[in-house]
Motif scaffolding. Structure first.
Motif, PDB file in Angstrom:
ATOM      1  N   THR A 168       0.763  -1.111  -0.064  1.00 33.24           N
ATOM      2  CA  THR A 168       0.134  -0.099  -0.076  1.00 33.24           C
ATOM      3  C   THR A 168       0.793   1.242   0.002  1.00 33.24           C
ATOM      4  N   PRO A 173      -5.764   6.490   0.644  1.00 28.98           N
ATOM      5  CA  PRO A 173      -6.223   5.852   1.737  1.00 28.98           C
ATOM      6  C   PRO A 173      -7.385   4.852   1.332  1.00 28.98           C
ATOM      7  N   ALA A 177      -7.026   0.910   1.642  1.00 26.38           N
ATOM      8  CA  ALA A 177      -7.735  -0.020   2.473  1.00 26.38           C
ATOM      9  C   ALA A 177      -8.524  -1.140   1.492  1.00 26.38           C
ATOM     10  N   ASP A 180      -6.014  -3.764   1.303  1.00 27.55           N
ATOM     11  CA  ASP A 180      -5.968  -4.518   2.712  1.00 27.55           C
ATOM     12  C   ASP A 180      -6.929  -5.417   2.728  1.00 27.55           C
ATOM     13  N   GLU A 200       3.045   1.242   6.783  1.00 27.58           N
ATOM     14  CA  GLU A 200       1.773   1.924   7.149  1.00 27.58           C
ATOM     15  C   GLU A 200       1.077   1.414   7.960  1.00 27.58           C
ATOM     16  N   LEU A 201       0.925   2.221   9.234  1.00 24.48           N
ATOM     17  CA  LEU A 201       0.482   1.735  10.607  1.00 24.48           C
ATOM     18  C   LEU A 201      -1.106   1.419  10.399  1.00 24.48           C
ATOM     19  N   GLU A 202      -1.689   2.298   9.634  1.00 24.77           N
ATOM     20  CA  GLU A 202      -3.389   1.817   9.379  1.00 24.77           C
ATOM     21  C   GLU A 202      -3.396   0.520   8.733  1.00 24.77           C
ATOM     22  N   SER A 203      -2.439   0.503   7.600  1.00 24.88           N
ATOM     23  CA  SER A 203      -2.640  -1.030   7.006  1.00 24.88           C
ATOM     24  C   SER A 203      -2.461  -2.079   7.908  1.00 24.88           C
ATOM     25  N   ARG A 205      -2.533  -2.058  11.119  1.00 21.15           N
ATOM     26  CA  ARG A 205      -3.698  -2.247  12.010  1.00 21.15           C
ATOM     27  C   ARG A 205      -5.009  -3.206  11.434  1.00 21.15           C
ATOM     28  N   ALA A 206      -5.329  -2.673  10.483  1.00 26.01           N
ATOM     29  CA  ALA A 206      -6.362  -3.281   9.658  1.00 26.01           C
ATOM     30  C   ALA A 206      -6.014  -4.882   9.108  1.00 26.01           C
ATOM     31  N   THR A 244       2.567  10.523  17.240  1.00 21.55           N
ATOM     32  CA  THR A 244       1.766  11.248  18.298  1.00 21.55           C
ATOM     33  C   THR A 244       2.684  11.801  19.520  1.00 21.55           C
TER      34      THR A 244
END
Lengths: 245, 373
Positions: A168, A173, A177, A180, A200-203, A205-206, A244
């Motif tokens: 990704t 996004p 997604a 993913d 990609e942390l979002e990927s 996590r998903a 963060t």
């Protein structure tokens, strides 16, 4: 107890200098595992070593209980039919159309009749959402569409293990997604084990059930994403909380 | 993995196909053939696929069922799937097309659009070529006037690559051409007692025709192809876009040094080729018809004028421009993938050789008409 599908035993890989040193882990059937780490930590090299493309200078990689680097070239080719690799730069053949790229493993490695090959390619392109682009050359589609075509090609033989290098990266996004979701569907439907290199942390996590984090060529931490996010190890903490604070 | 086996039971116009074993890539052909056979039978209206004893289904198994479903539907028949377990139902998720709307395949252009497309492509190519020639001339003038400068050492480096490294191959081929011509010429001219004129023939044809042509053809394959491959790869790797983005003119940075180097290297190699070809002729005539070098060179000197050298070298300047512009133009037009670099390289060789021969023929015709020989 069920034997692991993939075992990485004390693997060290190096070219002019060591890239990976004494890497150990196991991956079971049907897992989605993310290989994490900062740039240059050896994720892609590890993925290529696990896929039988870069031999280690010491240690061994066992796939389906057999050492991939101890096999004869014919045996290794047989084993490679059970693996699918989607490369970071998609590695599609520019002289072929998307559908010819995806059909290539079926034509070269199976005895299936042409109508069956066409149907399987159509189904797989539909599954990754690019059915309408079947007759285009890779140069005439977007980066995200090329990644999906590469994923379709890597999965067309319904492999037991799919390796994906940054599937990704650089995508918006929405497309990320979708990719993913496709990976998760491959696991759920085909029962494939999926090993993903990603930043990609979002990927992650998903998709990922578990992550293996590399730092300076070694395994810094392993565990579920939640476990790693709660880790107090400095390297792991910085990786997950750099944005963060 | 167990091999797939099918048993067909008939109940009137219904055929029940009992599937046994895995329907996967290595085994799916059997079920595919069975279902194809049923599709052709007129006495079968409905087909029921019974999955009670079926093992694993993979993409190939699902594709077999999807093909059968569509073909039977087209023949006004029906396919029913019976006794699917959870694993089988999950496998049918691989066939989203059964529920999803099918996208129409993209249609290709009509013949009229194709012709129009080709004409537009030719127009664009000519426009870009003229643009490249104009820009090269503008940049060369700017460099000559001292307003711009070429990358340090680039011309010398290219002269070395294009010229010095080609000395051996050009020399060897011109030597062989000169030798072959002498053998052929001596044999034919001796029949008329005119063997001595072989020196005139070799001198004149090497200087006016063979050395310029052979050298240009060798440099097309060696240098023209290399220019196209280098610039094509740079285009694919976005290096040319990077130069433009930095405000560095890619024609001045990449094309002008190569053209300048080729303009020096090709005439220099041609001049060398002329002499080597004549020396080869001298060697053969002295061995075959005992012609002394003094007599040979006297004939050459008498026959070949400075105008002939100017004619041969003049052509080689034009050939250098053809090779340089073909390689640069086609290389810089490579369109983003690795195969386009290969196409640009091949096209450069074909286009350059074609135009070199065309231009050579024009030179010969004009000089013949104007009597400049």
């Amino acid at each position: 107890m069920e034997k692991p599908l993939l075992q990485c035993v004390d693997v060290s890989v190096g070219f002019e200098r060591p890239v990976l040193e004494h890497v150990n882990f196991e991956i079971g059937h049907g897992e989605i595992v993310a290989l994490l780490g900062g740039s240059g930590c050896g994720k892609t090299t590890l993925l290529r070593t696990l896929g039988g493309l870069v031999p280690p200078i010491s240690g061994d990689v066992f796939l389906f209980g057999e050492s991939i680097y101890e096999l004869s070239s014919e045996q290794r080719d047989q084993m490679r039919k059970r693996l699918g690799i989607a490369f970071q730069q998609d590695a599609l053949f520019s002289s072929m159309t998307i559908e010819e790229n995806v059909a290539l493993p079926l034509i070269e490695l199976t005895q299936l009749p042409p109508d069956l090959v066409r149907e399987m390619v159509r189904m797989r392109l539909t599954l990754v959402g690019i059915e309408g682009l079947a007759r285009r050359q890779p140069a005439n589609v977007s980066g995200g569409q090329r990644k999906r075509a590469a994923l379709a090609r890597a999965s067309i033989l319904d492999p037991e293990i799919i390796f994906c290098d940054e599937p990704t990266a650089g995508l918006d996004p929405v497309v990320a997604a979708e990719i993913d979701a496709t990976l998760v569907r491959f696991r759920n439907v085909l029962g494939s084990t999926i090993i993903v290199v990603s930043h990609e942390l979002e990927s992650i996590r998903a998709t990922a059930d578990r992550a293996i984090m590399l730092a300076h060529g070694r395994v810094a931490a392993t565990g579920t994403i939640d476990e790693l996010m709660r880790s107090h190890d400095r390297t792991v903490y910085e990786f997950f909380h750099a944005r963060t604070g | 993995m167990s091999a797939v086996a099918t048993a067909i039971e008939r109940h009137g116009k219904t055929a029940i196909v009992r599937v046994r074993g895995d329907v996967v890539i290595p085994t799916s052909r059997a079920l595919h053939s069975t279902l194809k056979g049923l599709q052709k039978r007129r006495d079968v209206k409905n087909v029921i696929l019974d999955f009670t004893d079926a093992g694993r289904l993979d993409s190939a198994g699902i594709a077999v069922v999807e093909i059968a479903r569509r073909s039977l539907q087209r023949s006004g028949k029906q396919l029913e799937l019976d006794k699917l377990d959870e694993r089988h139902r999950a496998a049918f998720e691989l066939a989203p097309a059964a529920t999803a709307e099918r996208l129409p395949p993209e249609e290709g252009p009509s013949w009229l659009e194709s012709i129009g497309g080709h004409l537009l492509a030719i127009r664009m190519t000519m426009h870009e070529l003229v643009g490249l020639i104009t820009e090269s001339a503008r940049q060369t003038i700017a460099v000559a006037a001292g307003r711009r400068k070429l990358p340090a050492g680039s011309v010398a480096n290219h002269v070395l690559l294009m010229g010095a490294n080609a000395v051996f191959i050009v020399g060897l081929l011109c030597f062989l051409i000169g030798m072959t011509m002498a053998f052929q010429g001596v044999v034919q001219l001796e029949r008329f007692g005119a063997g001595v004129f072989v020196a005139d023939m070799i001198g004149w044809s090497m200087v006016r025709e063979f050395a310029p042509l052979i050298t240009a053809i060798i440099l097309t394959g060696r240098t023209g192809a290399a220019i196209a491959a280098e610039l094509g790869t740079m285009r694919v790797n976005l290096e040319i876009d990077a130069l433009t983005a930095m405000g560095i003119n890619p024609v001045r940075f990449l094309v002008v040094p190569r053209l300048t180097a080729l303009t020096f290297a090709l005439p220099a190699l041609t001049l060398m080729g002329m002499f080597i070809g004549i020396v080869a002729g001298n060697l053969v005539t002295s061995l075959m018809i005992d012609m002394s070098p003094i007599t040979f060179w006297a004939h050459v000197k008498e026959r070949v004028t400075l105008g002939d050298f100017a004619y041969g070298l003049g052509k080689s300047f034009v050939f250098a421009a053809i090779i340089g512009f073909s390689g640069s133009h086609l290389g810089m037009r490579a369109d983003g993938d690795a195969s386009s670099v290969g196409r640009a390289t091949t096209k450069t060789v074909v286009v350059s050789v074609f135009f070199i021969i065309v231009v050579d023929a024009i030179f010969a015709t004009v000089s013949s008409i104007t009597g400049a020989h």
